[in-house]
Motif scaffolding. Structure first.
Motif, PDB file in Angstrom:
ATOM      1  N   ASN A  42      28.747  28.683  83.659  1.00 35.21           N
ATOM      2  CA  ASN A  42      27.671  29.590  84.053  1.00 35.21           C
ATOM      3  C   ASN A  42      26.902  28.950  85.212  1.00 35.21           C
ATOM      4  N   GLU A 295      25.321  40.338  74.016  1.00 36.18           N
ATOM      5  CA  GLU A 295      25.303  39.018  73.347  1.00 36.18           C
ATOM      6  C   GLU A 295      25.547  39.196  71.847  1.00 36.18           C
ATOM      7  N   THR A 296      26.544  40.014  71.510  1.00 40.36           N
ATOM      8  CA  THR A 296      26.812  40.326  70.102  1.00 40.36           C
ATOM      9  C   THR A 296      27.250  39.083  69.329  1.00 40.36           C
ATOM     10  N   ALA A 316      28.096  32.810  79.220  1.00 39.96           N
ATOM     11  CA  ALA A 316      27.306  34.040  79.179  1.00 39.96           C
ATOM     12  C   ALA A 316      28.059  35.133  78.430  1.00 39.96           C
ATOM     13  N   GLY A 317      27.325  35.900  77.626  1.00 38.09           N
ATOM     14  CA  GLY A 317      27.900  37.047  76.956  1.00 38.09           C
ATOM     15  C   GLY A 317      28.704  36.736  75.714  1.00 38.09           C
ATOM     16  N   GLN A 318      28.688  35.472  75.256  1.00 38.65           N
ATOM     17  CA  GLN A 318      29.511  35.099  74.099  1.00 38.65           C
ATOM     18  C   GLN A 318      28.746  35.152  72.776  1.00 38.65           C
ATOM     19  N   GLY A 319      27.435  35.415  72.826  1.00 38.24           N
ATOM     20  CA  GLY A 319      26.684  35.596  71.594  1.00 38.24           C
ATOM     21  C   GLY A 319      25.624  34.562  71.296  1.00 38.24           C
ATOM     22  N   LYS A 320      25.512  33.516  72.123  1.00 38.41           N
ATOM     23  CA  LYS A 320      24.557  32.457  71.780  1.00 38.41           C
ATOM     24  C   LYS A 320      23.112  32.966  71.777  1.00 38.41           C
ATOM     25  N   LEU A 321      22.772  33.858  72.704  1.00 33.68           N
ATOM     26  CA  LEU A 321      21.403  34.374  72.768  1.00 33.68           C
ATOM     27  C   LEU A 321      21.098  35.301  71.603  1.00 33.68           C
ATOM     28  N   GLY A 322      22.139  35.925  71.053  1.00 29.50           N
ATOM     29  CA  GLY A 322      21.936  36.833  69.934  1.00 29.50           C
ATOM     30  C   GLY A 322      21.484  36.132  68.668  1.00 29.50           C
ATOM     31  N   SER A 456      14.929  29.441  73.639  1.00 26.90           N
ATOM     32  CA  SER A 456      16.090  30.073  74.263  1.00 26.90           C
ATOM     33  C   SER A 456      15.990  30.005  75.782  1.00 26.90           C
ATOM     34  N   SER A 490      22.324  27.731  78.509  1.00 27.72           N
ATOM     35  CA  SER A 490      23.572  27.817  79.277  1.00 27.72           C
ATOM     36  C   SER A 490      23.859  26.517  80.002  1.00 27.72           C
TER      37      SER A 490
END
Length: 540
Positions: A42, A295-296, A316-322, A456, A490
Motif C-alpha cells: 500500500n 473492508e468486509t 487495502a480492502g482485505q478487512g483489517k479496518l473492519g 486505526s 497499512s
C-alpha cells in the motif's frame, strides 16, 4: 526486445502531491501481447502511476507529472481518460462503474451502442437512429465468450453477484475498438478462486490475441501463474523489473516489503512471550464477521494479551479496518467478542465505550472530530457523554452542567504532552493541520482512560515528524498506564517498530500472526494470501 514489438515505454516518470513525492524516476517497458505484473505495498505508487497513464484529471489538477510515456513508439500524454480510451487503453478500476438498472448487454455497450437507421434518421441524421438490440447482444456475447464466462446478456446488474460485475467491467473494455492495453487493478479481489482461475485464463487468451495487460494484484501466486514480466514498486521507486519465469513467490514478497526493521526501533519493543498461552488474555475475538463496505471481515479469530501492543496489518480492502469498526459497533457485526472476561455485545458503540474500550478512527474528519468545535470540547466530549466526566453535579446528579475549568486543564495537558500546535485550547479543530487533528483524536481517546485502545491508521496523511510524535505517545501511554493497544495500520514498518505481535489480515481472515522481528518476506507472503507456507520454508 525489438522496438517494433514494444507497445509501452515508461521513461523517468515522477509525481509529487503537495511536496510529498510518491513516484521517482520510474522506468519500465511492455511488449505487445505480454502481461506485466505491477506489485507493491500500500502506498508504493501503483495507483498513482496508473492514473497518470490513464489520463485521470486528478494528476493535472495537482501539478501534472515528470517524465514521459511512449505508446507504439510515439510520445503520449493523455489529458483525460477519454483520450486514453481513444488511443486503445482500457482500465478496470477497483470500484465498479456499472449502472444497476441496466442489463449485462447495456452495461458492456455503454456509450458504444449499436444503432440502425429508420425513416426519421434518414431525413434528420444519424443522431435519431434507434438502438439495434440484436447487434448489441451479439457484440456483448462475443466479449463474454472471449472471457470464457457464463453471463446472461439480459440479466440486470442489480440482480447478479459481485464476481459477475467484475467480468462485465472487463468485457466492456475488451469490446472497445482497437484496444491495445488493458489495465486491471486488483481484478481478482472480489472473485472466488474458480472465477479467478477463469480470469487468468482469459487474460492469457487476450494476450495471445495481441492485447497487452498491466495486472495489479496482491495475490502473488496469480502473478507467477499468469504473468510474463514483473515490476516491483517500493516507496515510489522501481526496485525490480525482470521476467517472471524462475521467480518464486517468496522472492516477490521480499522485494515488495524489502526493508529491514531498524535495530533501534526493534529494541524499543517490549519482549512479550508470544508462546505463553497462560498470560492474561484481555480480548478474545472468535468468528467475527463485519459488513463494512470495502473492508468486509469474513471470519476473524485472535486474542490479545493484557498490556501488549497488538498490531493488525494487511493490504487495502482485505478487512483489517473492519475489525475495530465492527467491535466498536460502527458497522454491523456478528460473532463472539470477550473483553475482560465478559461477553461484549456487538452493534452498540455506547456499550463498547462504557465497558472500557476506546477507538481512534481512521476517518478522523468524518467520525473522529467535531470540526466546528474547539479543541477542549473535542477532547472532553466522549468522556463527558459516556463517563460523565467534566460535569458538575447538584442534588445527587439531578442538575448537571459543564465543568469548563476541568475541560481546559485536561486539554492544556494533552496539548503540551502531544505537542499539538494551536493558538489555544479554544481553537476550532477544523483550523488545525492533519497531524494536529490526529493528535486531538488520540487525546480524546486518552481522556476516556480506556482499558483497551483501538487505534486505526494513526499516522495516515501526516508528516514524518508528526508520525514519530503519535507513535511515541502511544508507546508511552501503553508503558505508563499498562493500557492494551490494538493498532491497525497499512504501514508495516510502523507496526514492526511498536508492536509486540502483528496479525496479518488477508481476504477477511487472519492469515497469520508474527513477531515484529520476523523476516520481511514472511509478512509479504501472509499479505498475499499464502496460508500454506510450508513449501516456502516459513515457520509461523
Amino acid at each position: 526486445m525489438s522496438n517494433n514489438n514494444l507497445l509501452l515505454k515508461v521513461e523517468n516518470v515522477g509525481k509529487q502531491f503537495d511536496g510529498n513525492r510518491v513516484l521517482k524516476d520510474i522506468n519500465f517497458s511492455l511488449e505487445k501481447g505480454k502481461i506485466l505484473a505491477l506489485v507493491g505495498e500500500n502506498g508504493a505508487g501503483k495507483s498513482t502511476l496508473m492514473k497518470i497513464l490513464f489520463g485521470m484529471t486528478v494528476i493535472a489538477e495537482t501539478g501534472g507529472y515528470e517524465g514521459q510515456f511512449y505508446l507504439d513508439g510515439e510520445k503520449t500524454s493523455f489529458k483525460s481518460p477519454m483520450d486514453a480510451l481513444k488511443a486503445g487503453i482500457g482500465m478496470v478500476h477497483q470500484e465498479f462503474s456499472l449502472i444497476p438498472g441496466f442489463t449485462t448487454t447495456e452495461n458492456i455497450l455503454l456509450n458504444m451502442e449499436k444503432t440502425k437507421s429508420n425513416v426519421i434518421s434518414k431525413i434528420f441524421g444519424k443522431n435519431l437512429e434507434t438502438i439495434d438490440m440484436n447487434e448489441m447482444k451479439k457484440s456483448a456475447k462475443k466479449a463474454i465468450e472471449t472471457l470464457g464466462v457464463h453471463l446472461d446478456p439480459d440479466t440486470l446488474v442489480s440482480e447478479m453477484p459481485v464476481g459477475h460485475k467484475q467480468f462485465i467491467e472487463i468485457a466492456r473494455e475488451i469490446d472497445r475498438e482497437k484496444v491495445k492495453l488493458l489495465i486491471l487493478d486488483e481484478p481478482t479481489a472480489v472473485l472466488t478462486e474458480s472465477e479467478a482461475e477463469i480470469l487468468l485464463k482469459s487474460m492469457r487468451k487476450l494476450a495471445d490475441m495481441g492485447v497487452s495487460i498491466i495486472f495489479i494484484s496482491h495475490r502473488l501466486h496469480e502473478i507467477t501463474a499468469a504473468c510474463d514480466t514483473l515490476v516491483v514498486l517500493r516507496d515510489g521507486v522501481v526496485v525490480v523489473e525482470k521476467p517472471v519465469e524462475g521467480v518464486s513467490i517468496r522472492q516477490i514478497a521480499e522485494w515488495m516489503v524489502g526493508r529491514e526493521v531498524d535495530n533501534k526501533k526493534a529494541a524499543s519493543v517490549k519482549n512479550v512471550d508470544t508462546t505463553d498461552s497462560n498470560k492474561d488474555v484481555i480480548l478474545e475475538v472468535k468468528n467475527l464477521w463485519v459488513d463494512m463496505p470495502g473492508e468486509t471481515v469474513k471470519d476473524v479469530c485472535f486474542s490479545v494479551k493484557r498490556g501488549e501492543i497488538f498490531g493488525i496489518g494487511g493490504l487495502a480492502g482485505q478487512g483489517k479496518l473492519g475489525i475495530p469498526n465492527g467491535i466498536l459497533g460502527l458497522f454491523p457485526g456478528e460473532g463472539e467478542v470477550v473483553f475482560n472476561g465478559k461477553p461484549l455485545p456487538l452493534n452498540s458503540t455506547f456499550n463498547a465505550l462504557k465497558s472500557g474500550l476506546a477507538f481512534v478512527s481512521e476517518d478522523r474528519r468524518g467520525i473522529g472530530l467535531l470540526l466546528d468545535e474547539p479543541i477542549d470540547w473535542n477532547i472532553a466530549f466522549d468522556a463527558m457523554q459516556v463517563q460523565e466526566k467534566f460535569l458538575k453535579k447538584l442534588l445527587g446528579g439531578l442538575i448537571k452542567w459543564r465543568d469548563d475549568k476541568a475541560m481546559k486543564e485536561c486539554a492544556q495537558e494533552y496539548i503540551k504532552s502531544l505537542e499539538i500546535k494551536c493558538t489555544s485550547e479554544k481553537q476550532f479543530t477544523r483550523q488545525l493541520s492533519g497531524g494536529n487533528q490526529q493528535k486531538v483524536c488520540i487525546a480524546k481517546a486518552f481522556a476516556l482512560e480506556p482499558t483497551l485502545l483501538f487505534v486505526s491508521e494513526p499516522t495516515r496523511g501526516i508528516d514524518v515528524g508528526a508520525k514519530k510524535l503519535v507513535l511515541d505517545a502511544l508507546r508511552r501511554y501503553n508503558e505508563e498506564n499498562n493500557t492494551t493497544i490494538v493498532m491497525v495500520s497499512s504501514e508495516l514498518e510502523e507496526l514492526r517498530s511498536i508492536c509486540n505481535r502483528i496479525a496479518i489480515v488477508s481476504e477477511g481472515k487472519v492469515s497469520g500472526i508474527l513477531s515484529p522481528d520476523a523476516e520481511a518476506a514472511e509478512f509479504g507472503l501472509l499479505m498475499s494470501g499464502q496460508y500454506d507456507l510450508s513449501e516456502e520454508g516459513v515457520k509461523l
